[in-house]
Enzyme design. Sequence first.
Site, mmCIF file in Angstrom:
data_model
loop_
_atom_site.group_PDB
_atom_site.id
_atom_site.type_symbol
_atom_site.label_atom_id
_atom_site.label_comp_id
_atom_site.label_asym_id
_atom_site.label_seq_id
_atom_site.Cartn_x
_atom_site.Cartn_y
_atom_site.Cartn_z
ATOM 1 N N PRO A 123 0.952 -1.408 0.012
ATOM 2 C CA PRO A 123 -0.112 0.084 -0.121
ATOM 3 C C PRO A 123 0.710 1.283 0.122
ATOM 4 C CG PRO A 123 0.136 -0.954 2.158
ATOM 5 C CD PRO A 123 0.659 -1.933 1.246
ATOM 6 N N LYS A 124 0.347 2.311 -0.962
ATOM 7 C CA LYS A 124 1.151 3.526 -0.491
ATOM 8 C C LYS A 124 0.476 4.466 0.515
ATOM 9 C CE LYS A 124 2.505 7.469 -3.368
ATOM 10 N NZ LYS A 124 2.350 8.707 -2.724
ATOM 11 N N VAL A 125 1.020 4.253 1.755
ATOM 12 C CA VAL A 125 0.607 5.048 2.861
ATOM 13 C C VAL A 125 0.759 6.256 2.873
ATOM 14 C CG1 VAL A 125 0.816 4.608 5.257
ATOM 15 C CG2 VAL A 125 1.090 2.637 4.289
ATOM 16 N N ASP A 277 -3.224 6.159 -0.534
ATOM 17 C CA ASP A 277 -3.564 6.762 -1.811
ATOM 18 C C ASP A 277 -3.181 6.313 -3.086
ATOM 19 O OD1 ASP A 277 -0.808 7.367 -1.433
ATOM 20 O OD2 ASP A 277 -0.969 9.526 -2.053
ATOM 21 N N GLY A 278 -2.859 4.724 -2.993
ATOM 22 C CA GLY A 278 -2.656 3.964 -4.040
ATOM 23 C C GLY A 278 -2.042 2.679 -3.485
#
Length: 560
Positions: A123-125, A277-278
């Site tokens: 995950p793009k934290v 966010d991605g």
Amino acid sequence: MKVWMAILISILCWQSSAWAVCPAWSPARAQEEISRLQQQIKQWDDDYWKEGKSEVEDGVYDQLSARLTQWQRCFGNETRDAMMPPLNGAVMHPVAHTGVRKMADKNALSLWMRERSDLWVQPKVDGVAVTLVYRDGKLNKAISRGNGLKGEDWTQKVRLISAVPQTVSGPLANSTLQGEIFLKRKGHIQQQMGGINARAKVAGLMMRQGNSDTLNSLAVFVWAWPDGPQLMTDRLKELATAGFTLTQTYTRAVKNADEVAHVRNEWWKAKLPFVTDGVVVRAAKEPESRHWLPGQAEWLVAWKYQPVAQVAEVKAIQFAVGKSGKISVVASLVPVMLDDKKVQRVNIGSVRHWQEWDIAPGDQILVSLAGQGIPRIDDVVWRGAERTKPTPPENRFNSLTCYFASDVCQEQFISRLVWLGSKQVLGLDGIGEAGWRALHQTHRFEHIFSWLLLTPEQLQNTPGIAKSKSAQLWHQFNLARQQPFTRWVMAMGIPLTRAALNASDERSWSQLLFSTEQFWQQLPGTGSGRARQVIEWKENAQIKKLGSWLAAQQITGFEP
């Protein structure tokens, strides 16, 4: 080689699309607009990095930063790196932060993945990047990302975050880790809750003095271990043993873009312990850390989520007159994508509402999708330097105007045609607003039913109407003659609901004309006010003229 050519072509296409939407400004206007937005973003940067506060949503900041970069490219100015902090960090990173390149879509990601193996998705934290340095098994230093080479000393702050291991052992005893300090969440569903300005909140907590207790609302997600174990599985196992358990939980092996898309969609809808966010896709094989430089990481890319709301530029303000005569305001936009939907227009509402919003061409507005995918305005996030707002039309229209065509009646007249052709009225399939405008412009209708007189030849020779479609349209117009009497009365704009009209049991024009106010008032959902409106409507000269014309056309129910 073919893959790289495809990537180059996609980049060129992206650049072409960016240039295609360059504003038509003079050099002086461009300088003024760029300077104003640049100053605003600098102020936001100062607030964010120096005082730990944010006056703007993260998503709005990102999109306006991208808009500034676009303008600078359009007019040959120097570009700025989005989210670039003041270069006053004094502490060198043992290993530079590279940043991550964004993929435009699944196809771009697929091209990137094609020449790589042993790939993993994380995950793009959404938080603030940090370097953690461990020496002899203890947390020795914590450094903010800064410009990627130098950052601020955050050691004392990070030592107060209970979720960050203060001691480690084994291969991690003398290591450098890179990760994201994030705001701990319980069951955060990105699809429903959005970004909640998490990045700014984390920055605020890390930059402010005091309030050490609040730091326990933070945690860290480690996404890189430079010069760590060769195998990703070994890296994840060692990190989990040391207390960095989230990295192992949320790192998955993937073989292709389809698998990434599946995980991305899963995390978009799942309950997670952080805001995202991605996703980031990374190769397990990384170069030695001495080769890491800002902006030069070829072993990882990001595929961000589509923002829930998009910043869109207002191209024009347009006024529409509905069939009842009400004036509504519509903003025409430079197209943006929202949830796979191309949004080019958004309804502002009444003239008064538009004036309260104070929206002009050139402004930047935040647009999202409301129920049933209808675009709506959430905010005006930036107003242009030069603002010229159009003058709305005079409020001369009402429910009894524009049954007959005239120059001043153009918009309401078209609205009446669109209404009568709709499924719930005469059901004229295959024609909408554009088609009605083409017919009226060519044949100059006298009134809203003039289309009944069009011949197949006239329809076939109408610019904007395909010849293959003209026969079908003529057939639809002929079928309309067989519609029930009540449908024609609805097409004439009688101020009654369909249920009330059906309950009236009116089956002829002469019967309707002789019905009294008391009769109408007894119908379901029809009070005295609505009954008076029906009387005014049937006594209107234009309505009587239309009734006589339909009688001459032998429309069912209108015959003498």
